[in-house]
Scaffold this motif. Sequence first.
Motif, PDB file in Angstrom:
ATOM      1  N   LEU A 252       0.829  -1.203   0.000  1.00 59.35           N
ATOM      2  CA  LEU A 252       0.000   0.000   0.000  1.00 59.35           C
ATOM      3  C   LEU A 252       0.863   1.252   0.000  1.00 59.35           C
ATOM      4  O   LEU A 252       0.634   2.185  -0.777  1.00 59.35           O
ATOM      5  CB  LEU A 252      -0.933  -0.007   1.216  1.00 59.35           C
ATOM      6  CG  LEU A 252      -1.788   1.250   1.423  1.00 59.35           C
ATOM      7  CD1 LEU A 252      -2.803   1.387   0.303  1.00 59.35           C
ATOM      8  CD2 LEU A 252      -2.483   1.200   2.778  1.00 59.35           C
ATOM      9  N   LEU A 253       1.885   1.264   0.856  1.00 53.61           N
ATOM     10  CA  LEU A 253       2.761   2.430   0.950  1.00 53.61           C
ATOM     11  C   LEU A 253       3.544   2.622  -0.343  1.00 53.61           C
ATOM     12  O   LEU A 253       3.775   3.768  -0.771  1.00 53.61           O
ATOM     13  CB  LEU A 253       3.711   2.270   2.136  1.00 53.61           C
ATOM     14  CG  LEU A 253       3.048   2.216   3.525  1.00 53.61           C
ATOM     15  CD1 LEU A 253       4.093   1.984   4.600  1.00 53.61           C
ATOM     16  CD2 LEU A 253       2.260   3.486   3.797  1.00 53.61           C
ATOM     17  N   LEU A 254       3.939   1.530  -0.959  1.00 60.80           N
ATOM     18  CA  LEU A 254       4.664   1.623  -2.226  1.00 60.80           C
ATOM     19  C   LEU A 254       3.728   2.059  -3.352  1.00 60.80           C
ATOM     20  O   LEU A 254       4.113   2.826  -4.238  1.00 60.80           O
ATOM     21  CB  LEU A 254       5.315   0.281  -2.555  1.00 60.80           C
ATOM     22  CG  LEU A 254       6.212   0.237  -3.795  1.00 60.80           C
ATOM     23  CD1 LEU A 254       7.393   1.181  -3.623  1.00 60.80           C
ATOM     24  CD2 LEU A 254       6.702  -1.188  -4.045  1.00 60.80           C
ATOM     25  N   GLY A 255       2.498   1.589  -3.300  1.00 61.84           N
ATOM     26  CA  GLY A 255       1.542   1.937  -4.331  1.00 61.84           C
ATOM     27  C   GLY A 255       1.244   3.423  -4.382  1.00 61.84           C
ATOM     28  O   GLY A 255       0.942   3.962  -5.453  1.00 61.84           O
ATOM     29  N   ALA A 256       1.318   4.098  -3.234  1.00 61.51           N
ATOM     30  CA  ALA A 256       1.043   5.536  -3.207  1.00 61.51           C
ATOM     31  C   ALA A 256       2.043   6.324  -4.044  1.00 61.51           C
ATOM     32  O   ALA A 256       1.737   7.422  -4.507  1.00 61.51           O
ATOM     33  CB  ALA A 256       1.053   6.044  -1.765  1.00 61.51           C
ATOM     34  N   LEU A 257       3.228   5.764  -4.242  1.00 63.18           N
ATOM     35  CA  LEU A 257       4.247   6.461  -5.041  1.00 63.18           C
ATOM     36  C   LEU A 257       3.853   6.562  -6.509  1.00 63.18           C
ATOM     37  O   LEU A 257       4.329   7.457  -7.213  1.00 63.18           O
ATOM     38  CB  LEU A 257       5.594   5.741  -4.922  1.00 63.18           C
ATOM     39  CG  LEU A 257       6.291   5.822  -3.565  1.00 63.18           C
ATOM     40  CD1 LEU A 257       7.535   4.943  -3.557  1.00 63.18           C
ATOM     41  CD2 LEU A 257       6.662   7.263  -3.237  1.00 63.18           C
ATOM     42  N   VAL A 258       3.012   5.637  -6.976  1.00 65.07           N
ATOM     43  CA  VAL A 258       2.634   5.649  -8.385  1.00 65.07           C
ATOM     44  C   VAL A 258       1.185   6.092  -8.573  1.00 65.07           C
ATOM     45  O   VAL A 258       0.611   5.894  -9.640  1.00 65.07           O
ATOM     46  CB  VAL A 258       2.846   4.260  -9.032  1.00 65.07           C
ATOM     47  CG1 VAL A 258       4.317   3.910  -9.047  1.00 65.07           C
ATOM     48  CG2 VAL A 258       2.037   3.181  -8.316  1.00 65.07           C
ATOM     49  N   MET A 259       0.609   6.699  -7.545  1.00 62.55           N
ATOM     50  CA  MET A 259      -0.730   7.261  -7.692  1.00 62.55           C
ATOM     51  C   MET A 259      -0.648   8.589  -8.437  1.00 62.55           C
ATOM     52  O   MET A 259       0.192   9.445  -8.104  1.00 62.55           O
ATOM     53  CB  MET A 259      -1.362   7.488  -6.320  1.00 62.55           C
ATOM     54  CG  MET A 259      -1.894   6.229  -5.678  1.00 62.55           C
ATOM     55  SD  MET A 259      -3.348   5.562  -6.541  1.00 62.55           S
ATOM     56  CE  MET A 259      -4.595   6.752  -6.058  1.00 62.55           C
ATOM     57  N   PRO A 260      -1.472   8.821  -9.455  1.00 61.69           N
ATOM     58  CA  PRO A 260      -1.458  10.117 -10.138  1.00 61.69           C
ATOM     59  C   PRO A 260      -1.671  11.284  -9.175  1.00 61.69           C
ATOM     60  O   PRO A 260      -1.068  12.350  -9.335  1.00 61.69           O
ATOM     61  CB  PRO A 260      -2.628   9.997 -11.130  1.00 61.69           C
ATOM     62  CG  PRO A 260      -2.755   8.529 -11.387  1.00 61.69           C
ATOM     63  CD  PRO A 260      -2.414   7.874 -10.090  1.00 61.69           C
ATOM     64  N   GLN A 261      -2.525  11.060  -8.147  1.00 60.77           N
ATOM     65  CA  GLN A 261      -2.799  12.151  -7.196  1.00 60.77           C
ATOM     66  C   GLN A 261      -1.558  12.569  -6.419  1.00 60.77           C
ATOM     67  O   GLN A 261      -1.462  13.721  -5.982  1.00 60.77           O
ATOM     68  CB  GLN A 261      -3.902  11.727  -6.216  1.00 60.77           C
ATOM     69  CG  GLN A 261      -5.287  11.657  -6.823  1.00 60.77           C
ATOM     70  CD  GLN A 261      -5.587  10.299  -7.419  1.00 60.77           C
ATOM     71  OE1 GLN A 261      -4.684   9.475  -7.636  1.00 60.77           O
ATOM     72  NE2 GLN A 261      -6.856  10.033  -7.689  1.00 60.77           N
ATOM     73  N   THR A 262      -0.618  11.640  -6.226  1.00 63.79           N
ATOM     74  CA  THR A 262       0.616  11.992  -5.520  1.00 63.79           C
ATOM     75  C   THR A 262       1.356  13.097  -6.257  1.00 63.79           C
ATOM     76  O   THR A 262       1.764  14.107  -5.659  1.00 63.79           O
ATOM     77  CB  THR A 262       1.518  10.759  -5.381  1.00 63.79           C
ATOM     78  OG1 THR A 262       0.856   9.793  -4.547  1.00 63.79           O
ATOM     79  CG2 THR A 262       2.859  11.128  -4.771  1.00 63.79           C
ATOM     80  N   TRP A 263       1.513  12.945  -7.546  1.00 63.44           N
ATOM     81  CA  TRP A 263       2.300  13.902  -8.323  1.00 63.44           C
ATOM     82  C   TRP A 263       1.482  15.133  -8.681  1.00 63.44           C
ATOM     83  O   TRP A 263       2.029  16.221  -8.865  1.00 63.44           O
ATOM     84  CB  TRP A 263       2.879  13.196  -9.533  1.00 63.44           C
ATOM     85  CG  TRP A 263       3.692  12.030  -9.069  1.00 63.44           C
ATOM     86  CD1 TRP A 263       3.348  10.708  -9.100  1.00 63.44           C
ATOM     87  CD2 TRP A 263       4.942  12.100  -8.382  1.00 63.44           C
ATOM     88  NE1 TRP A 263       4.321   9.943  -8.499  1.00 63.44           N
ATOM     89  CE2 TRP A 263       5.318  10.769  -8.047  1.00 63.44           C
ATOM     90  CE3 TRP A 263       5.797  13.155  -8.025  1.00 63.44           C
ATOM     91  CZ2 TRP A 263       6.496  10.476  -7.372  1.00 63.44           C
ATOM     92  CZ3 TRP A 263       6.970  12.852  -7.361  1.00 63.44           C
ATOM     93  CH2 TRP A 263       7.313  11.530  -7.040  1.00 63.44           C
ATOM     94  N   GLU A 264       0.156  14.967  -8.751  1.00 64.53           N
ATOM     95  CA  GLU A 264      -0.695  16.153  -8.867  1.00 64.53           C
ATOM     96  C   GLU A 264      -0.580  16.986  -7.594  1.00 64.53           C
ATOM     97  O   GLU A 264      -0.530  18.226  -7.651  1.00 64.53           O
ATOM     98  CB  GLU A 264      -2.144  15.728  -9.086  1.00 64.53           C
ATOM     99  CG  GLU A 264      -2.393  15.075 -10.434  1.00 64.53           C
ATOM    100  CD  GLU A 264      -3.709  14.340 -10.528  1.00 64.53           C
ATOM    101  OE1 GLU A 264      -4.003  13.764 -11.595  1.00 64.53           O
ATOM    102  OE2 GLU A 264      -4.458  14.338  -9.519  1.00 64.53           O
ATOM    103  N   GLY A 265      -0.515  16.310  -6.443  1.00 65.84           N
ATOM    104  CA  GLY A 265      -0.357  17.022  -5.176  1.00 65.84           C
ATOM    105  C   GLY A 265       0.958  17.770  -5.098  1.00 65.84           C
ATOM    106  O   GLY A 265       1.035  18.847  -4.496  1.00 65.84           O
ATOM    107  N   VAL A 266       2.009  17.206  -5.687  1.00 64.71           N
ATOM    108  CA  VAL A 266       3.301  17.912  -5.719  1.00 64.71           C
ATOM    109  C   VAL A 266       3.181  19.199  -6.527  1.00 64.71           C
ATOM    110  O   VAL A 266       3.680  20.252  -6.121  1.00 64.71           O
ATOM    111  CB  VAL A 266       4.389  16.987  -6.312  1.00 64.71           C
ATOM    112  CG1 VAL A 266       5.671  17.773  -6.587  1.00 64.71           C
ATOM    113  CG2 VAL A 266       4.680  15.828  -5.358  1.00 64.71           C
TER     114      VAL A 266
END
Length: 303
Positions: A252-266
Amino acid sequence: MEDEAVEGRPRIHPDDKVSELEAVTSDAPAIPTAPARTARRRESALLAVLAIAGAVIEYPLAFALKSIDRSDLARALPFLGVTVVMAALIPLSLRLSAELGLPGAPLLAAKIAGERLHFSIRSLLRVSIGYAFLAALAGASVLVLVIVPLVLIQRGGAGLKLPNTPMMTVAPGRIAFVGASVAIAAAVSEEIQFRFVLYAILGWMLRLMSRDSRGHPGRRALWVVTIVQGYLFGLIHLAPLAGTMFHSTPKLLLGALVMPQTWEGVVFGRLYLRRGLEASIIAHASMDVALFAFAAIGVSRSG
């Protein structure tokens, strides 16, 4: 950068360093006046109401759009709990933002305090729309370059089949109208939580990593905060899928790295640093409204 600041409030330069304010005659921290304290309390209360109201509006409409049974609304309760906790941290975040030189909510603060803006609304809208496009591009890039290849590998190269989501059976007009409402409510609530509150809390914690002469977070600390809050933004969007797609916490923690929302949030985080909370809300809402509009067009043409 006077066009990026409100008179009397901290300013963020394009290189993410806090600008030097006018010299003061004493090293002692300024004591807020009674009107300033009143304005800060009003700003805190309004931001808290907006954060909670946005979440309360977002979840029922989102479930209705996906044609999910009302009993499934119980799944939103933990996320509403997180929103309440984050809203409770808004007064602290407002004080920390001023101490750390973070932009906060310049338009709202200026309106409440009766101060004059040093930037044009037209310029704010133009920059926000540009960042909305950049965030959408970042999310799409992760989807195409990472998620799709991973799915293909998992399927053994059998091809990619788009899931038949419940929203595909919803009328296009409903998708557009309800989707726009969800997008705006989510943008307001999530930007207050993840950009305004998390930047203040994480910035206060990580300024030990690097700080400038005034004790504000340095560039390195701000970059770390930007990535961490983006990661948490992606993780909270991934959490509802934890039981079906991820059967262990590390995955789960690793999967968050490839979530589109992660990089949109950046991307939204970078915009927050440059233009403040209102700009990131506009960018977030614009991107999501556009996505729902495209979804409505796609459904209408497929029908």
